[in-house]
Scaffold this active site. Sequence first.
Site, short mmCIF file in Angstrom:
data_model
loop_
_atom_site.label_atom_id
_atom_site.label_comp_id
_atom_site.label_asym_id
_atom_site.label_seq_id
_atom_site.Cartn_x
_atom_site.Cartn_y
_atom_site.Cartn_z
CE LYS B 77 -8.99 32.32 37.56
NZ LYS B 77 -8.95 30.96 38.17
CB SER B 153 -5.52 29.70 37.20
OG SER B 153 -6.85 29.47 37.70
CB SER B 177 -7.15 27.90 40.28
OG SER B 177 -6.44 27.19 39.30
#
Lengths: 68, 470
Positions: B77, B153, B177
């Site tokens: 990420k 996210s 997330s």
Amino acid sequence: MTEVVKTLLAAAQLPASEAEIAAYVKGYESQRAAVDALYDVEAARYVDPALRFRAGARIIPWASAPAR
Amino acid sequence: MTPLTVTDAAKALREGTTTSVALTEAAIGAADARDPEIGTYLARFDEYALERAAQADAELARGEDRGPLHGIPFGVKDILAMAEGPTTAQSLILDRTWGAGKDAPVVSRMKAAGAVITGKTTTMEFACGMPDASKPFPVPRNPWNPETWPGGSSSGTGSGVAAGMFLAGLGTDTGGSIRIPAAFCGVSGLMPTFGRVPKSGCVPLGYSLDHIGPLARSARDCAAVLEILAGLHESDPDCVDAPFTAPEFTGDLSGMRIGVVREHHFPDGSDPALAPSFDAALAVLAEQGATLVETELPYWHEMITADMITMGCEALAYHRTDLLSRWPDYFVATRAMMATGALYSGADYVQAQRVRRVAQDALAGLFETVDVIACPTASAGAPKVEDLAGPDGQPDVGALFSLVHTPYWDSVGNPVLAVPMGFTGDGLPLSLSLAGPAFGEAAILRAGDALQQSTDWHLRVPQPVAEGVA
């Protein structure tokens, strides 16, 4: 509530637009009620918060700390 | 046919039926085919990945085995620092020199374990909020239906695993997330116990809420990654010395008590397939030997409020200077979340931390009566991207979180594994959450694995199938 939200945002100097403020106001009343409800949790009356300050703590940069 | 899981790929690498280069080439092929449509990557490291894959093949051929992630395509990420490229946090705001040329401890650990990092994946800006098509970044889309959102996210890590662009990857979780994209993309995602994995080298969202953990197809794969990630790192004051060793995955849950939570998880608007999927998953766990008991979570509403206050205040402290000078450069939903931090008092913040302590204690008491808690991760499949904004055009986070049940667990810090448990009538994944006591990852991973030994929801692949690693 609109004036409360505007005042708090202004105090923090956050330049939200009128449309944004209107959206924040829409959720504020229920949000505030949920926050106030935290003060009604009787079991928290004499509880220390999940916060700790450690004297002598140092900042250790993450990229230079010993690899493990 | 390339392997679907880290576990199978690791086995194939050692049996000589595939190579890391072949896995990586397949991953790159999948990205070529689907990334433009679903927005998994912010940066791809194709050349670097192929070099690392060749190195892994050579090492394995020499008998230098670094473990199950050695030679495995892996996504990171883009809120975690990695030396091969700048960290953007999918934002115009973050100084591109932040973390430049350095690896976050978790990235460093994955590299040392031989993982082949294929690129940096999309996120909601600074790991919060919702997509903003007006900004120069991809709008992440769901490989099961590109009209829908992959969740966030950790959007790209979820969509990338589902679409075969890598076999596992890293996400972060402050309000859900890791688990939300795992749920919406039909993969497994593990939020470890707070403090078990060092979070330094990660752009912070909520200092006392942020967790770093894996997304992969299976519970077993998540366990393999957690073994690498867990352990003390002095740079994170919250990190504790609690390394992790994966349990034996026998599929036998005899003696395990599973608390079943329905309250709050079946609101109006729940998908019709939710209840039967949940009950079917519970039946499988019972067939494997678990004892099911109905239970309720203490301080449910209070912990959701605590997550909101804590995240808003901690994020605003980090971002206030930039918000004053660069407000329009933030995504609309990001600045909306951060602005909430200005609507609470210092006392509100401290009170939230006091009630968190109370809830942690009450939950620990509940975990003296059960080993694992099971509940739906979300009450519906992925929403359409176009429906994420309300009628006024402003992001409607409240509507989303009326159907997503993740923030409670960030406030208390317990580990949660999200695993696929079926599909909606529209073909969108549904997810089961398995939560454990603090540092009780072994039990939830055993339960998740037992479910996956008897079902194949986690092995379903969204169509069209690219010639990828899935």
